[in-house]
Design an enzyme around this catalytic site. Sequence first.
Site, PDB file in Angstrom:
ATOM      1  CE  LYS A   1      14.642 -36.795 -26.396  1.00  0.00           C
ATOM      2  NZ  LYS A   1      13.538 -37.714 -26.696  1.00  0.00           N
TER       3      LYS A   1
ATOM      4  CG  ASP B   1      13.674 -40.608 -32.006  1.00  0.00           C
ATOM      5  OD1 ASP B   1      14.744 -40.388 -31.402  1.00  0.00           O
ATOM      6  OD2 ASP B   1      12.552 -40.484 -31.485  1.00  0.00           O
TER       7      ASP B   1
ATOM      8  CD  GLN C   1      10.089 -38.568 -25.536  1.00  0.00           C
ATOM      9  OE1 GLN C   1      10.808 -37.711 -26.048  1.00  0.00           O
ATOM     10  NE2 GLN C   1      10.577 -39.695 -25.057  1.00  0.00           N
TER      11      GLN C   1
END
Length: 292
Positions: free
Chosen positions: A52, A119, A96
């Site tokens: 990322k 997300d 994460q």
Amino acid sequence: MSELILGKAISESIYTELRERIESLKSKGITPGLAVVLVGSDPASEVYVRMKGKKCEELGMHSVTMTLPENTTEEELLKKVEELNNDKSVHGFLVQLPLPPHIDEKKVIYAIDPKKDVDCFHPVNVGKMLIGEPEFLPATPAGVQQMLVRSGTETKGKHVVVVGRSNIVGKPMAAMMMQKGDGADSTVTVVHSRTKDLPSITRLADILIVAMGKPNFVTADMVKEGAVVIDVGTNRIDDPVKGSKLVGDVDFEGVKSKVSAISPVPGGVGPMTICMLMANTVAAAEKARVSR
Ligand code: NDP
């Protein structure tokens, strides 16, 4: 010959469009910023976080990677989330997953400002997506939808069968395909591990989207002739030559000659997830500019 739906190529064309939008933002003094918080040292998570950060840099975006030790407390992590909620140089961020067991994932996700939740895991954003007024779309299902749209697959009035009902893939995928509008307007069925006679349902699918985590589960007899198959599954299995290899949830070799189009693993859905995360971050920066 069936057509291959390649996320790699499709993501490249989306990146080309994103570069233009990033340049346009930069010309107005705004550099889209993505932060990723990693707690602990899970090897798979470390790889995703690195990918990322690398993609952000390639696109000329502002990238922040926060690596916190495994023994970080929930309170300390919530403090970091609050800092990122208030950081004007960060338009989107994510923590994460999975988190170490002593941290409540839900509490952390709920603490993220929905406007920065790229997300799309915050319940406010999940709800907005469900009622057809999305702030963001969740990255993997959005990637699948783009693969359908950009491969010219008609979805309107088609029977989409989604195999899997996770909060990350199956459920939002089904919710997105039943919305009104382009790339959706489908008739949707969701199947899962408690479904009776699953093959009789997958065989009805014009478009079959599989997200199970079961290597090579879907075989040719479970698929309708001429269907379009998108394989989200990403499974590492033993390989006598290479030691290990990645395979999907669909028996690609067995299924490919029966269907009109299919996405392979690797090279299919995989590259789309990060791409859609970047798209969400650029969109967040554009929206932040308008609302200032
Ligand atoms: P989960 O394990 O959270 O969910 C799997 C789903 O599949 C569940 O709903 C489960 O049913 C269903 N399932 C499992 N076994 C069967 C079975 N025998 N018959 C019918 N249904 C079954 O996985 P995810 O949704 O998170 O991920 C699915 C796959 O997609 C994984 O391989 C993952 O690695 C991959 N993935 C890939 C991404 C990418 O970027 N390419 C991103 C995210 C995931 P039940 O609910 O009843 O248990």
